[in-house]
Design an enzyme around this catalytic site. Structure first.
Site, PDB file in Angstrom:
ATOM      1  N   ASP A   1      65.819  18.475  -0.330  1.00  0.00           N
ATOM      2  CA  ASP A   1      65.707  17.311  -1.212  1.00  0.00           C
ATOM      3  C   ASP A   1      66.284  17.587  -2.600  1.00  0.00           C
ATOM      4  OD1 ASP A   1      64.264  16.201   0.891  1.00  0.00           O
ATOM      5  OD2 ASP A   1      62.821  15.241  -0.435  1.00  0.00           O
TER       6      ASP A   1
ATOM      7  N   SER B   1      63.387   5.300   0.643  1.00  0.00           N
ATOM      8  CA  SER B   1      62.679   6.563   0.736  1.00  0.00           C
ATOM      9  C   SER B   1      62.898   7.122   2.143  1.00  0.00           C
ATOM     10  CB  SER B   1      61.180   6.343   0.471  1.00  0.00           C
ATOM     11  OG  SER B   1      60.498   7.566   0.315  1.00  0.00           O
TER      12      SER B   1
ATOM     13  N   VAL C   1      64.938  11.439  -4.403  1.00  0.00           N
ATOM     14  CA  VAL C   1      65.348  11.733  -3.035  1.00  0.00           C
ATOM     15  C   VAL C   1      64.122  11.638  -2.150  1.00  0.00           C
ATOM     16  CG1 VAL C   1      66.392  13.433  -1.484  1.00  0.00           C
ATOM     17  CG2 VAL C   1      67.126  13.315  -3.878  1.00  0.00           C
ATOM     18  N   CYS C   2      64.281  11.002  -0.992  1.00  0.00           N
ATOM     19  CA  CYS C   2      63.208  10.986  -0.007  1.00  0.00           C
ATOM     20  C   CYS C   2      61.944  10.355  -0.613  1.00  0.00           C
ATOM     21  CB  CYS C   2      62.979  12.417   0.469  1.00  0.00           C
ATOM     22  SG  CYS C   2      62.034  12.631   1.984  1.00  0.00           S
ATOM     23  N   SER C   3      60.788  10.949  -0.381  1.00  0.00           N
ATOM     24  CA  SER C   3      59.527  10.379  -0.861  1.00  0.00           C
ATOM     25  C   SER C   3      59.332  10.552  -2.354  1.00  0.00           C
ATOM     26  CB  SER C   3      58.343  10.996  -0.110  1.00  0.00           C
ATOM     27  OG  SER C   3      58.321  12.403  -0.268  1.00  0.00           O
TER      28      SER C   3
END
Length: 247
Positions: A15, A119, A99-101
């Protein structure tokens, strides 16, 4: 240009490593890994350790702020000092990204209310609780100075997108060639729209084992419960506003 990347216990390595590897190649760039205080931070694998180079207090106004995701995101989305720093840093930042969550942390800080954001597919539904319009079919979602991206490997794409905005398309393309980012995966199941039902079930089982840990379940439940209470109290205040006095 100062780039601040949040590293918190339980982050997912790719991430932040993905966009870091891209952005560190921009000319005149200083990259800081920030947390409450400098020191070792362990990734969600429990094996990889990176060093936070600077504290929040030492990094009040970065040009770029990036928040990665990880299995402990929901726990850290209740960290008042982290959220306060994210809000303050965002005020002066040219770009705020996740990035992501990591977008859950931006949402908990109040930066995504009324905006579109994405997400990791496991976390996308939770964004709605924060007044966010969840997006599950775009790899990068750009709303003003805030940019969110999908899960894990999407951070490389985000890094290149930011590099293009900051350094220009030519610089971004040079960085892409330098890191030889030319993805040609042997399988085509990298998005929910492409994966088979069997692959979706296997992926859910594979990653849910960490999400379903008691500590993470508790953190997620508390975060969403607190947000529901805030939303309910906010609606009550709006209803109780006095009617305007006729003139």
């Amino acid at each position: 240009m100062q780039i601040a990347i949040v590293v918190y216990p339980g982050f997912t390595a790719l991430d932040f490593i993905g966009p870091y590897e891209v952005l560190r190649n921009l000319p005149g760039t200083e990259v800081r890994f920030v947390w409450h205080e400098p020191g070792p931070i362990t990734a969600d694998s429990g094996v990889l350790v990176v060093g936070a180079t600077h504290s929040f207090d030492e990094t009040p106004s970065p040009d770029v702020l990036l928040v990665p995701g990880g299995m402990t995101t929901f726990e850290h989305a209740r960290d008042d000092k982290l959220l306060a720093w994210v809000r303050k840093a965002n005020e002066g930042a040219t770009w705020t990204a996740s990035v992501c969550s990591g977008s859950v942390i931006l949402a908990a800080a109040g930066l995504l209310e009324g905006k579109r954001a994405t997400s990791h597919w496991l976390a996308v539904p939770t964004l709605k609780a924060f007044g966010v319009t969840p997006v599950s079919d775009e790899r990068i979602v750009h709303e003003g100075s805030i940019v969110t991206c999908a899960g894990v490997s999407a951070g490389i794409d985000l890094g290149l997108w930011l590099a293009g905005e900051i350094g220009g398309e030519g610089t971004a393309k040079a960085i892409q060639l330098g890191i030889e980012y030319d993805p040609q995966p042997p399988f085509d199941s990298g998005h929910m729209s492409k994966a088979s039902m069997a692959t979706k079930a296997a992926a859910t089982a594979l990653f849910a084992k960490d999400v379903m840990k008691p500590t993470q379940l508790k953190a997620t439940t508390l975060l969403l419960w607190e947000q529901a209470i805030r939303a309910s109290r906010g609606r009550g205040k709006k209803r109780r506003q006095p009617a305007p006095v006729p003139r």
